[in-house]
Design a protein around this motif. Structure first.
Motif, PDB file in Angstrom:
ATOM      1  N   LYS A   1      -2.748  -8.578   5.869  1.00  0.00           N
ATOM      2  CA  LYS A   1      -1.610  -7.774   6.342  1.00  0.00           C
ATOM      3  C   LYS A   1      -1.121  -6.822   5.253  1.00  0.00           C
ATOM      4  N   GLN A   2      -0.634  -5.641   5.675  1.00  0.00           N
ATOM      5  CA  GLN A   2      -0.113  -4.651   4.742  1.00  0.00           C
ATOM      6  C   GLN A   2       1.395  -4.471   4.891  1.00  0.00           C
TER       7      GLN A   2
ATOM      8  N   SER B   1       4.191  -1.203   3.509  1.00  0.00           N
ATOM      9  CA  SER B   1       4.241   0.083   2.809  1.00  0.00           C
ATOM     10  C   SER B   1       5.040  -0.037   1.519  1.00  0.00           C
TER      11      SER B   1
ATOM     12  N   ASP C   1       0.041   4.142   1.323  1.00  0.00           N
ATOM     13  CA  ASP C   1      -0.030   4.647   2.692  1.00  0.00           C
ATOM     14  C   ASP C   1      -0.869   3.661   3.489  1.00  0.00           C
ATOM     15  N   THR C   2      -0.217   2.904   4.348  1.00  0.00           N
ATOM     16  CA  THR C   2      -0.918   1.836   5.075  1.00  0.00           C
ATOM     17  C   THR C   2      -2.017   2.396   5.977  1.00  0.00           C
ATOM     18  N   ARG C   3      -1.827   3.598   6.492  1.00  0.00           N
ATOM     19  CA  ARG C   3      -2.851   4.193   7.366  1.00  0.00           C
ATOM     20  C   ARG C   3      -4.104   4.521   6.568  1.00  0.00           C
TER      21      ARG C   3
ATOM     22  N   ALA D   1       0.819  -1.207   0.000  1.00  0.00           N
ATOM     23  CA  ALA D   1       0.000   0.000   0.000  1.00  0.00           C
ATOM     24  C   ALA D   1       0.855   1.260   0.000  1.00  0.00           C
TER      25      ALA D   1
ATOM     26  N   THR E   1      -4.992   3.135   3.639  1.00  0.00           N
ATOM     27  CA  THR E   1      -5.588   1.880   3.140  1.00  0.00           C
ATOM     28  C   THR E   1      -6.287   1.122   4.254  1.00  0.00           C
ATOM     29  N   GLN E   2      -5.804   1.262   5.496  1.00  0.00           N
ATOM     30  CA  GLN E   2      -6.425   0.545   6.605  1.00  0.00           C
ATOM     31  C   GLN E   2      -7.872   0.975   6.798  1.00  0.00           C
TER      32      GLN E   2
END
Length: 296
Positions: free
Chosen positions: A62-63, A65, A46-48, A44, A50-51
């Motif tokens: 699970k992600q 970055s 930006d994991t934040r 992703a 996408t979360q």
């Protein structure tokens, strides 16, 4: 030449390119949700960010970055996982991966390593704006973001001035005023254009007018939201059109194009266009056929 059969059985994993909504979460496709659910890992931007999407659709994958600042570090890691059989889904913050977002370098690395790359269809701001703009939908020329430096931006715009296609740009709100002023100066104040703001969101808006009118609006209004800027192509480009010597035999002109690398049929078609003749007539002359033979 390399051939990829996306769903043929393979010892490696696959890289799935998964578009995400550009605003309205209802634009997420069933296939996109299932792909993210079934993947072993999500790469992703930006994991934040996408979360939030994953939480909305109750996806627990699970992600990791993957963005423009860690590309060189991440690509070998992701390739190793794919070669070991992992199924990886790659997403950007919104819209299509690789389109003004990270992803292209990973796609190239996978293609070179023989790892299948599977694209999913989905949201794209440029095409979404284009079909509602009222400008010619094809041909179009997608440019994305212009350079941020004023001098370099003006040079880019100058190179686009002659293009006949509808032009598609992306722009941030704080740079819109200067970009529109440069477009009006470089492409012509009267050139028709459309601003598309906050696509698919609650405050979606389309502003249609000349570049000068839109530049004036941006200079006086409080600009908010992400923009797609569409500009009508040049209807009368001044680039010189190839000329042809009508006294020169058709066969000589076709042979010259073939000698330059053109295939015979392509050369015949080009000569026909230049001389404003029917392709069949040029074909008949070039192959020394009489009218009866040509009609058989």
């Amino acid at each position: 030449m390399e051939r990829q059969r996306s769903f043929q059985k393979t010892a490696t994993g696959r890289l799935y390119l998964v578009p995400t909504p550009i605003g309205n979460l209802d634009d997420m496709t069933f296939r996109a949700v299932k792909t993210l659910q079934d993947a072993d890992l999500i790469a992703a931007e930006d994991t934040r960010n996408t979360q939030k999407l994953l939480n909305h659709f109750e996806i627990t994958t699970k992600q990791i970055s993957f963005h423009e600042h860690n590309t060189q570090e991440r690509i070998p890691q992701l390739l190793a996982k794919l070669q070991a059989g992992a199924q990886i889904a790659q997403v950007s913050d919104a819209g299509m991966p690789s389109i003004s977002d990270p992803g292209h370098e990973l796609v190239v690395a996978c293609a070179q390593a023989g790892i299948p790359v599977v694209p999913l269809p989905g949201a794209n701001a440029g095409l979404t704006a284009l079909i509602a703009s009222g400008l010619a939908p094809q041909p179009f020329y997608f440019y994305g973001f212009l350079d941020r430096k004023p001098k370099d931006q003006r040079a880019e715009i100058a190179e686009l001035e002659e293009r006949p296609e509808t032009l598609i740009f992306y722009e941030a709100p704080h740079r819109l005023k200067k970009t529109l002023a440069n477009l009006a100066s470089g492409l012509g104040a009267d050139r028709p254009a459309v601003l598309c703001r906050e696509l698919t969101k609650r405050y979606e808006e389309f502003l249609r007018g000349s570049l000068e009118e839109l530049a004036d609006w941006a200079a006086t209004d409080q600009v908010r939201g992400e923009f797609v800027v569409l500009v009508s192509g040049n209807p009368h480009p001044t680039s010189e059109t190839p000329t042809v010597d009508l006294s020169e035999p058709v066969t000589v002109q076709v042979d010259r194009l073939i000698a330059a690398g053109e295939k015979p049929n392509a050369a015949i078609k080009e000569v026909a266009n230049l001389r404003q003749m029917k392709k069949q007539e040029v074909y008949r002359i070039y192959h020394h056929l009489d009218q009866e033979d040509a009609e058989k």
